[in-house]
Design a protein around this motif. Structure first.
Motif, PDB file in Angstrom:
ATOM      1  N   VAL A 103      39.907  23.404 -10.500  1.00  0.00           N
ATOM      2  CA  VAL A 103      39.563  23.332  -9.233  1.00  0.00           C
ATOM      3  C   VAL A 103      38.862  22.001  -8.965  1.00  0.00           C
ATOM      4  CG1 VAL A 103      37.682  24.419  -7.658  1.00  0.00           C
ATOM      5  CG2 VAL A 103      39.079  25.779  -8.866  1.00  0.00           C
ATOM      6  N   GLN A 104      38.128  21.502  -9.905  1.00  0.00           N
ATOM      7  CA  GLN A 104      37.552  20.058  -9.787  1.00  0.00           C
ATOM      8  C   GLN A 104      38.305  18.818  -9.480  1.00  0.00           C
ATOM      9  OE1 GLN A 104      34.001  19.768  -9.018  1.00  0.00           O
ATOM     10  NE2 GLN A 104      34.695  18.101  -8.546  1.00  0.00           N
ATOM     11  N   LYS A 105      39.478  19.164 -10.436  1.00  0.00           N
ATOM     12  CA  LYS A 105      40.545  18.030 -10.226  1.00  0.00           C
ATOM     13  C   LYS A 105      41.195  17.961  -8.744  1.00  0.00           C
ATOM     14  CE  LYS A 105      41.379  17.826 -15.329  1.00  0.00           C
ATOM     15  NZ  LYS A 105      42.375  18.149 -16.365  1.00  0.00           N
ATOM     16  N   ALA A 106      41.530  19.454  -8.529  1.00  0.00           N
ATOM     17  CA  ALA A 106      42.100  19.570  -7.415  1.00  0.00           C
ATOM     18  C   ALA A 106      41.406  19.218  -5.852  1.00  0.00           C
ATOM     19  CB  ALA A 106      42.477  20.915  -7.124  1.00  0.00           C
ATOM     20  N   VAL A 107      39.878  19.300  -6.160  1.00  0.00           N
ATOM     21  CA  VAL A 107      39.044  18.729  -5.009  1.00  0.00           C
ATOM     22  C   VAL A 107      39.125  17.197  -5.213  1.00  0.00           C
ATOM     23  CG1 VAL A 107      36.462  18.628  -4.467  1.00  0.00           C
ATOM     24  CG2 VAL A 107      37.436  20.778  -5.027  1.00  0.00           C
ATOM     25  N   ASN A 108      38.848  16.789  -6.180  1.00  0.00           N
ATOM     26  CA  ASN A 108      38.824  15.346  -6.394  1.00  0.00           C
ATOM     27  C   ASN A 108      40.433  14.594  -5.768  1.00  0.00           C
ATOM     28  OD1 ASN A 108      36.571  15.321  -7.405  1.00  0.00           O
ATOM     29  ND2 ASN A 108      37.259  15.189  -9.548  1.00  0.00           N
ATOM     30  N   ARG A 109      41.570  15.466  -6.214  1.00  0.00           N
ATOM     31  CA  ARG A 109      42.771  14.924  -5.631  1.00  0.00           C
ATOM     32  C   ARG A 109      42.776  15.036  -4.279  1.00  0.00           C
ATOM     33  NH1 ARG A 109      45.343  17.806  -9.723  1.00  0.00           N
ATOM     34  NH2 ARG A 109      45.766  19.399  -7.999  1.00  0.00           N
ATOM     35  N   THR A 110      42.363  16.192  -3.398  1.00  0.00           N
ATOM     36  CA  THR A 110      42.595  16.438  -2.241  1.00  0.00           C
ATOM     37  C   THR A 110      41.668  15.580  -1.285  1.00  0.00           C
ATOM     38  OG1 THR A 110      41.431  18.239  -2.229  1.00  0.00           O
ATOM     39  CG2 THR A 110      43.726  18.583  -2.455  1.00  0.00           C
ATOM     40  N   GLY A 111      40.682  15.058  -1.799  1.00  0.00           N
ATOM     41  CA  GLY A 111      39.340  14.480  -1.162  1.00  0.00           C
ATOM     42  C   GLY A 111      38.728  15.404  -0.304  1.00  0.00           C
ATOM     43  N   ALA A 112      38.752  16.646  -0.827  1.00  0.00           N
ATOM     44  CA  ALA A 112      37.793  17.792  -0.036  1.00  0.00           C
ATOM     45  C   ALA A 112      36.412  17.324  -0.246  1.00  0.00           C
ATOM     46  CB  ALA A 112      38.196  19.240  -0.542  1.00  0.00           C
ATOM     47  N   ALA A 113      35.735  17.800   1.048  1.00  0.00           N
ATOM     48  CA  ALA A 113      34.271  17.419   0.939  1.00  0.00           C
ATOM     49  C   ALA A 113      33.416  18.639   1.454  1.00  0.00           C
ATOM     50  CB  ALA A 113      34.094  16.356   1.902  1.00  0.00           C
ATOM     51  N   SER A 114      34.149  19.510   2.090  1.00  0.00           N
ATOM     52  CA  SER A 114      33.454  20.703   2.815  1.00  0.00           C
ATOM     53  C   SER A 114      34.211  21.881   2.661  1.00  0.00           C
ATOM     54  CB  SER A 114      32.949  20.403   4.124  1.00  0.00           C
ATOM     55  OG  SER A 114      34.112  20.492   4.995  1.00  0.00           O
ATOM     56  N   ALA A 116      35.567  23.184   5.321  1.00  0.00           N
ATOM     57  CA  ALA A 116      36.775  23.313   6.151  1.00  0.00           C
ATOM     58  C   ALA A 116      37.835  22.766   5.294  1.00  0.00           C
ATOM     59  CB  ALA A 116      36.337  22.192   7.039  1.00  0.00           C
ATOM     60  N   ASP A 117      37.874  22.275   4.098  1.00  0.00           N
ATOM     61  CA  ASP A 117      38.948  21.761   3.292  1.00  0.00           C
ATOM     62  C   ASP A 117      39.467  22.654   2.343  1.00  0.00           C
ATOM     63  OD1 ASP A 117      38.846  19.312   4.827  1.00  0.00           O
ATOM     64  OD2 ASP A 117      37.274  18.463   3.221  1.00  0.00           O
ATOM     65  N   MET A 118      38.761  23.860   2.454  1.00  0.00           N
ATOM     66  CA  MET A 118      38.986  24.929   1.300  1.00  0.00           C
ATOM     67  C   MET A 118      40.670  25.165   1.151  1.00  0.00           C
ATOM     68  SD  MET A 118      37.202  28.581   0.840  1.00  0.00           S
ATOM     69  CE  MET A 118      37.748  29.518  -0.437  1.00  0.00           C
ATOM     70  N   GLY A 119      41.151  25.295   2.377  1.00  0.00           N
ATOM     71  CA  GLY A 119      42.671  25.540   2.415  1.00  0.00           C
ATOM     72  C   GLY A 119      43.531  24.452   1.503  1.00  0.00           C
ATOM     73  N   LYS A 120      43.388  23.308   1.939  1.00  0.00           N
ATOM     74  CA  LYS A 120      43.791  22.108   1.047  1.00  0.00           C
ATOM     75  C   LYS A 120      43.646  22.485  -0.681  1.00  0.00           C
ATOM     76  CE  LYS A 120      42.726  18.429   4.123  1.00  0.00           C
ATOM     77  NZ  LYS A 120      41.948  17.405   4.250  1.00  0.00           N
ATOM     78  N   VAL A 121      42.528  22.664  -0.976  1.00  0.00           N
ATOM     79  CA  VAL A 121      42.181  23.048  -2.455  1.00  0.00           C
ATOM     80  C   VAL A 121      42.787  24.069  -2.920  1.00  0.00           C
ATOM     81  CG1 VAL A 121      40.558  23.363  -4.021  1.00  0.00           C
ATOM     82  CG2 VAL A 121      39.796  21.617  -2.057  1.00  0.00           C
ATOM     83  N   MET A 122      42.964  25.205  -2.134  1.00  0.00           N
ATOM     84  CA  MET A 122      43.527  26.449  -2.542  1.00  0.00           C
ATOM     85  C   MET A 122      45.067  26.208  -2.752  1.00  0.00           C
ATOM     86  SD  MET A 122      41.255  28.890  -3.083  1.00  0.00           S
ATOM     87  CE  MET A 122      42.231  30.498  -3.112  1.00  0.00           C
ATOM     88  N   LEU A 141      35.300  30.322  -6.949  1.00  0.00           N
ATOM     89  CA  LEU A 141      35.004  28.883  -7.584  1.00  0.00           C
ATOM     90  C   LEU A 141      35.067  27.622  -6.820  1.00  0.00           C
ATOM     91  CD1 LEU A 141      36.270  29.169 -11.098  1.00  0.00           C
ATOM     92  CD2 LEU A 141      34.201  28.834 -10.420  1.00  0.00           C
ATOM     93  N   VAL A 142      36.192  27.714  -5.888  1.00  0.00           N
ATOM     94  CA  VAL A 142      36.387  26.698  -4.762  1.00  0.00           C
ATOM     95  C   VAL A 142      35.143  26.437  -3.951  1.00  0.00           C
ATOM     96  CG1 VAL A 142      37.892  25.865  -2.879  1.00  0.00           C
ATOM     97  CG2 VAL A 142      38.977  26.551  -5.015  1.00  0.00           C
ATOM     98  N   LEU A 143      34.747  27.729  -3.305  1.00  0.00           N
ATOM     99  CA  LEU A 143      33.532  27.892  -2.697  1.00  0.00           C
ATOM    100  C   LEU A 143      32.228  27.038  -3.489  1.00  0.00           C
ATOM    101  CD1 LEU A 143      33.606  31.125  -1.067  1.00  0.00           C
ATOM    102  CD2 LEU A 143      33.901  28.970   0.204  1.00  0.00           C
ATOM    103  N   GLU A 144      32.140  27.483  -4.525  1.00  0.00           N
ATOM    104  CA  GLU A 144      30.939  26.894  -5.365  1.00  0.00           C
ATOM    105  C   GLU A 144      30.947  25.515  -5.338  1.00  0.00           C
ATOM    106  OE1 GLU A 144      30.580  28.713  -9.369  1.00  0.00           O
ATOM    107  OE2 GLU A 144      30.657  30.867  -8.544  1.00  0.00           O
ATOM    108  N   VAL A 145      32.392  24.982  -5.795  1.00  0.00           N
ATOM    109  CA  VAL A 145      32.577  23.471  -6.144  1.00  0.00           C
ATOM    110  C   VAL A 145      32.416  22.925  -4.437  1.00  0.00           C
ATOM    111  CG1 VAL A 145      34.124  21.800  -6.585  1.00  0.00           C
ATOM    112  CG2 VAL A 145      34.064  23.763  -8.100  1.00  0.00           C
ATOM    113  N   LEU A 146      32.521  23.310  -3.565  1.00  0.00           N
ATOM    114  CA  LEU A 146      32.585  22.771  -2.272  1.00  0.00           C
ATOM    115  C   LEU A 146      31.262  22.706  -1.642  1.00  0.00           C
ATOM    116  CD1 LEU A 146      36.182  23.580  -0.756  1.00  0.00           C
ATOM    117  CD2 LEU A 146      35.259  21.452  -1.808  1.00  0.00           C
ATOM    118  N   GLN A 147      30.580  23.554  -2.282  1.00  0.00           N
ATOM    119  CA  GLN A 147      29.121  23.615  -1.724  1.00  0.00           C
ATOM    120  C   GLN A 147      28.269  22.334  -1.720  1.00  0.00           C
ATOM    121  OE1 GLN A 147      27.057  26.637  -0.794  1.00  0.00           O
ATOM    122  NE2 GLN A 147      29.004  27.618  -0.354  1.00  0.00           N
TER     123      GLN A 147
END
Length: 147
Positions: A103-114, A116-122, A141-147
């Motif tokens: 999940v953390q790698k996906a957040v970094n790859r997609t540049g998700a910050a909030s 609102a970017d949950m769909g990209k990460v999922m 877990l995505v919600l936890e990481v994006l908090q």
């Protein structure tokens, strides 16, 4: 050995051992696999076969929730045993640490910050964890990481 080959082998073993419960579940899955092949008009690849098993597992889990809610312990117990048989055909589940790392790698790859970017990460995570982690668990877990 492919998933379909494992199912065929296990079906023979269940017949020899007179394991009616396992045999019933395997026949149900093989029937669903055959129906999916007919829909697609071609043999299934390994990923498509896994999708069918996952779908059957989710249906049994949904049934289990309903049976528990209705107080039908007999049917709930049958659903639990069918879930146990189906889980044998899924890949090894991911640990929380492994899943959190993905999940953390996906957040970094997609540049998700909030959130609102949950769909990209999922969208990035789910194909990578198919059959190894439940969507609800990934979502949490995505919600936890994006908090």
């Amino acid at each position: 050995m492919t998933l379909i080959e494992r199912l065929n082998q296990d079906m023979k073993t269940a017949m020899k051992n007179k394991d009616k419960e396992t045999l019933s579940v395997i026949r149900m899955v093989r029937s669903s696999l055959k129906n999916r092949e007919i829909e697609l008009k071609r043999p299934l690849n390994e990923e498509e076969a896994l999708d069918v098993v996952i779908k059957e597992l989710k249906q049994q889990q949904d049934s289990l929730v309903e049976f528990d809610r209705a107080g039908r312990d007999d049917l709930a117990e049958k659903a639990r045993s069918e879930i146990a048989v189906l889980e044998r055909y899924l890949p090894e589940p991911l640990s929380d640490e492994e899943l959190r790392s993905i999940v953390q790698k996906a957040v970094n790859r997609t540049g998700a910050a909030s959130k609102a970017d949950m769909g990209k990460v999922m969208k990035a995570v789910m194909p990578e964890v198919k059959g190894r982690a439940d969507g609800k668990r990934v979502n949490r877990l995505v919600l936890e990481v994006l908090q």
